[in-house]
Write a protein that holds these residues in place. Sequence first.
Motif, short mmCIF file in Angstrom:
data_model
loop_
_atom_site.label_atom_id
_atom_site.label_comp_id
_atom_site.label_asym_id
_atom_site.label_seq_id
_atom_site.Cartn_x
_atom_site.Cartn_y
_atom_site.Cartn_z
N VAL A 110 -4.99 -6.57 13.92
CA VAL A 110 -3.60 -6.77 13.50
C VAL A 110 -2.92 -7.91 14.27
N GLN A 111 -3.16 -8.01 15.58
CA GLN A 111 -2.54 -9.09 16.36
C GLN A 111 -2.95 -10.46 15.82
N GLY A 112 -4.27 -10.62 15.61
CA GLY A 112 -4.79 -11.90 15.11
C GLY A 112 -4.25 -12.19 13.71
N ALA A 113 -4.16 -11.15 12.89
CA ALA A 113 -3.67 -11.32 11.52
C ALA A 113 -2.24 -11.87 11.54
N ALA B 228 -1.22 -17.52 3.21
CA ALA B 228 -2.44 -16.69 3.19
C ALA B 228 -2.16 -15.36 2.48
N VAL B 229 -3.21 -14.79 1.89
CA VAL B 229 -3.08 -13.48 1.23
C VAL B 229 -3.35 -12.43 2.31
N SER B 230 -2.41 -11.51 2.50
CA SER B 230 -2.60 -10.55 3.60
C SER B 230 -2.77 -9.13 3.08
N ILE B 231 -3.84 -8.51 3.52
CA ILE B 231 -4.20 -7.18 2.99
C ILE B 231 -4.45 -6.22 4.16
N PHE B 232 -3.78 -5.09 4.12
CA PHE B 232 -3.97 -4.07 5.16
C PHE B 232 -4.83 -2.95 4.57
N ILE B 233 -5.94 -2.66 5.24
CA ILE B 233 -6.80 -1.55 4.80
C ILE B 233 -6.37 -0.31 5.56
N MET B 234 -5.89 0.66 4.81
CA MET B 234 -5.34 1.88 5.41
C MET B 234 -6.37 3.01 5.30
N PRO B 235 -6.77 3.60 6.43
CA PRO B 235 -7.67 4.75 6.31
C PRO B 235 -6.91 5.89 5.64
N ARG C 33 -10.31 3.13 21.19
CA ARG C 33 -10.10 2.73 19.79
C ARG C 33 -9.23 3.76 19.05
N LEU C 34 -9.49 5.03 19.31
CA LEU C 34 -8.68 6.07 18.65
C LEU C 34 -7.22 5.98 19.11
N ASN C 35 -7.03 5.79 20.41
CA ASN C 35 -5.66 5.65 20.93
C ASN C 35 -4.95 4.45 20.34
N ASN C 36 -5.67 3.31 20.26
CA ASN C 36 -5.05 2.10 19.70
C ASN C 36 -4.68 2.29 18.24
N VAL D 11 -1.94 1.52 12.98
CA VAL D 11 -1.74 1.98 11.61
C VAL D 11 -0.30 1.77 11.12
N ARG D 12 0.62 1.66 12.09
CA ARG D 12 2.03 1.45 11.71
C ARG D 12 2.35 0.00 11.36
N GLU D 13 1.37 -0.88 11.55
CA GLU D 13 1.63 -2.31 11.36
C GLU D 13 1.52 -2.74 9.89
N TYR D 14 1.23 -1.79 9.00
CA TYR D 14 1.01 -2.14 7.59
C TYR D 14 2.19 -2.89 6.98
N GLU D 15 3.38 -2.68 7.54
CA GLU D 15 4.59 -3.25 6.93
C GLU D 15 4.59 -4.77 6.89
N ASP D 16 3.83 -5.39 7.76
CA ASP D 16 3.82 -6.86 7.80
C ASP D 16 2.88 -7.48 6.79
N PHE D 17 2.21 -6.65 5.98
CA PHE D 17 1.19 -7.19 5.07
C PHE D 17 1.60 -6.97 3.61
N GLU D 18 1.18 -7.94 2.80
CA GLU D 18 1.65 -7.96 1.42
C GLU D 18 1.01 -6.84 0.59
N TYR D 19 -0.27 -6.60 0.81
CA TYR D 19 -0.98 -5.58 0.04
C TYR D 19 -1.50 -4.49 0.98
N VAL D 20 -1.56 -3.26 0.46
CA VAL D 20 -2.19 -2.16 1.20
C VAL D 20 -3.25 -1.54 0.29
N VAL D 21 -4.48 -1.48 0.79
CA VAL D 21 -5.54 -0.79 0.04
C VAL D 21 -5.91 0.45 0.83
N ILE D 22 -5.71 1.61 0.22
CA ILE D 22 -6.08 2.86 0.90
C ILE D 22 -7.58 3.08 0.69
N ASN D 23 -8.29 3.12 1.80
CA ASN D 23 -9.76 3.16 1.73
C ASN D 23 -10.25 4.61 1.65
N ASP D 24 -9.96 5.23 0.51
CA ASP D 24 -10.33 6.64 0.37
C ASP D 24 -11.75 6.81 -0.20
#
Length: 224
Positions: free
Chosen positions: A102-105, A115-122, A146-149, A154-167
């Motif tokens: 997320v930081q790099g994105a 750029a096209v920005s996509i957040f993959i949401m578990p 990693r779990l703590n981070n 996961v709250r950073e999704y708001e900065d991205f244009e698309y969200v794909v829920i990876n179900d």
Amino acid sequence: MKGNLIILTSPSGGGKGTLILHLMSMNIGIGYSVSYTTRKMREGEINGRDYFFVTDEDFKTRIANNEFLEYATVHGNYYGTSKALVDSHIAEGKDVILEIDVQGAKIVLKKMPQAVSIFIMPPSFEALSYRLTTRATETSEQLSLRLNNSFDEVREYEDFEYVVINDEIDSATKRLESIILAERQKRVRQMDAIKDILNSFNASKQRITGENKIGNGQKRRSKY
Ligand code: 5GP
């Protein structure tokens, strides 16, 4: 025509690696930007395919030489995107996909807002935790880091244009593909092709009707 820059991000364990593998197998003209990292190579990984695995010293020299479009410290290791690799894919007319944290994105989006920005949401914390635990690539310390981070990431999704829920992998890959294909159809991204088409219409119109449109919309009769 130039390709699009596609930023794919998610918390670690969000499943973006698997999604990208599925997407690349669809052969829709996407280049993958292999990142540099200082983390240790995992079993089964290949240098130059998964990452360029480099030492801390090498990475720092590349930072000093301004070779990175972005770089960040993620879970205690350096990761960075090579400017040269991204530019070469885009110049070839291919879309290029960056699989980054997320930081790099956010750094890339600031530099390249087109750029096209996509957040993959578990689909849930449990699903993310299950993925990270069963792939068994981290020590228990790295796993809890990693779990703590993930709670913040996961709250950073708001900065991205698309969200794909990876179900479910096949359905999520199709949704991802549809975003990429739709982005290519945007008017602003097709101006070069559109200009060529309009030129062919203009040329034929002059030939067939003897008319040619001038700047302010008035019509002028050709003398031929
Ligand atoms: P992993 O160690 O599991 O391969 O990756 C850890 C995290 O680093 C993932 O979220 C991954 O997307 C991210 N990452 C991989 N390459 C880059 C990169 O070039 N830049 C940044 N900022 N993050 C990256």
